[in-house]
Write a protein that holds these residues in place. Structure first.
Motif, short mmCIF file in Angstrom:
data_model
loop_
_atom_site.label_atom_id
_atom_site.label_comp_id
_atom_site.label_asym_id
_atom_site.label_seq_id
_atom_site.Cartn_x
_atom_site.Cartn_y
_atom_site.Cartn_z
N LYS A 133 -4.94 6.50 11.89
CA LYS A 133 -4.82 6.02 10.51
C LYS A 133 -5.37 7.06 9.53
CE LYS A 133 -4.83 1.08 11.53
NZ LYS A 133 -5.45 -0.24 11.31
N SER A 161 -2.94 9.94 9.22
CA SER A 161 -1.80 9.54 8.39
C SER A 161 -2.16 9.65 6.91
CB SER A 161 -1.38 8.11 8.73
OG SER A 161 -0.41 7.64 7.83
N ARG A 162 -3.34 9.16 6.54
CA ARG A 162 -3.76 9.23 5.13
C ARG A 162 -3.95 10.67 4.68
NH1 ARG A 162 -6.94 4.80 6.89
NH2 ARG A 162 -8.78 6.14 7.11
N ASN A 222 -2.03 12.97 5.58
CA ASN A 222 -0.67 13.54 5.62
C ASN A 222 -0.48 14.54 6.77
OD1 ASN A 222 0.30 12.12 3.27
ND2 ASN A 222 -0.94 13.53 2.05
N ASP A 243 5.50 10.45 7.89
CA ASP A 243 5.84 9.06 7.64
C ASP A 243 6.77 8.47 8.68
OD1 ASP A 243 4.30 9.32 5.42
OD2 ASP A 243 5.91 9.04 3.95
N LYS A 277 4.39 4.78 5.70
CA LYS A 277 3.49 4.38 4.63
C LYS A 277 4.01 3.15 3.88
CE LYS A 277 0.93 8.62 3.59
NZ LYS A 277 1.34 9.44 4.73
N GLU A 278 5.30 2.88 3.99
CA GLU A 278 5.86 1.67 3.37
C GLU A 278 5.15 0.46 3.95
OE1 GLU A 278 7.87 -1.83 2.62
OE2 GLU A 278 7.99 -0.98 4.65
N THR A 279 4.75 -0.47 3.10
CA THR A 279 3.81 -1.53 3.47
C THR A 279 4.25 -2.35 4.68
OG1 THR A 279 3.11 -1.70 1.16
CG2 THR A 279 2.54 -3.52 2.62
N ARG A 327 4.55 -0.21 7.90
CA ARG A 327 3.20 0.11 8.39
C ARG A 327 2.57 -1.12 9.04
NH1 ARG A 327 -1.37 3.58 7.56
NH2 ARG A 327 0.24 5.17 7.32
#
Length: 229
Positions: free
Chosen positions: A73, A76-77, A79, A83, A88-90, A93
């Motif tokens: 996680k 991912s944050r 980058n 994606d 990253k789309e709610t 994810r």
């Protein structure tokens, strides 16, 4: 910024992170091997890095983080994970997070404990496992694999969260590989796993194969010994 990953490739989440960082070609990635069989994770040097004395661990330019899901996680944050592998789309994810929240107690612990009881502990202690204990862990593992095969796979999509592969698939694949060292191949009994696992292996190759070299050597050696009986 440098990214040091402390791993032992006999560890399932270690393999998953190693494969992932190799796959995304993160040029500042530096793998650092910690030999669990030799007890290196109990030494003062590693304990200063991770008080829990476990792998994997990352040191991202001085920021140390443990636990594989937390690491993914974070990456991912930052980058570092693209994606397409960790959306990253709610809602997308949330589907990946849903599996990651389940897999640790729903799949990982059962495959890992069967492997440990039947393969690892006997080699460390030199004693044979208790048959009742083995049977108990065997039943739990098969129940977990059945749930994974029918409730996460086989729902009309190629992968765990849909028709696109994600880190959920990579994490699960590394777990499912583990009992093969104990002589149990889930692809021989569970049709959806048998269809899914080769696709995950192929997608992350050649790094998937690289991370599983030791595991596959153990499996090949056991198969050769069995063939002689």
């Amino acid at each position: 910024m440098s990214l040091k990953l402390y791993v032992d490739l006999m560890s399932q989440p270690s393999r998953a992170l190693y494969i992932l960082l190799k796959h995304v070609k993160y040029d500042k990635f530096m793998p650092t091997l910690v030999n669990l069989a030799k007890g290196e994770h109990y030494g003062d040097q590693f304990t200063a890095i991770n008080r829990m004395q476990r792998v994997p661990v990352i040191d991202h330019n001085g920021f140390i983080l443990t636990e594989s899901v937390a690491i993914m996680k974070y990456l991912s944050r930052e980058n570092i994970i693209p994606d397409n592998l960790f959306p990253k789309e709610t809602k997308q994810r949330a589907r990946v997070d849903e599996f990651l929240a389940w897999h640790h107690v729903g799949l990982r612990i059962h495959c890992a404990m069967y492997f440990r009881t039947t393969f690892l502990d006997p080699r460390i202690t030199g004693t044979q496992p208790n048959p009742k204990t083995v049977e108990s862990y065997f039943r739990r593992m098969e129940n977990a694999l059945q749930d994974f095969d029918t409730k996460w796979l086989g729902r009309g999509t190629d992968f765990i969260t849909g028709n696109s592969i994600t880190i959920a698939d990579l994490m699960a694949a590394c777990e499912v590989e583990q009992p093969r060292m104990a002589g149990y191949d889930p692809t021989e009994k569970y049709p959806n796993i048998a269809k899914w696992l080769p696709m995950v292996r192929e997608y992350f190759n050649p790094h998937y194969q690289e991370a599983h070299v030791i595991l596959n050597k153990v499996v090949a050696k056991q198969q050769k010994q069995t063939a002689k009986l």
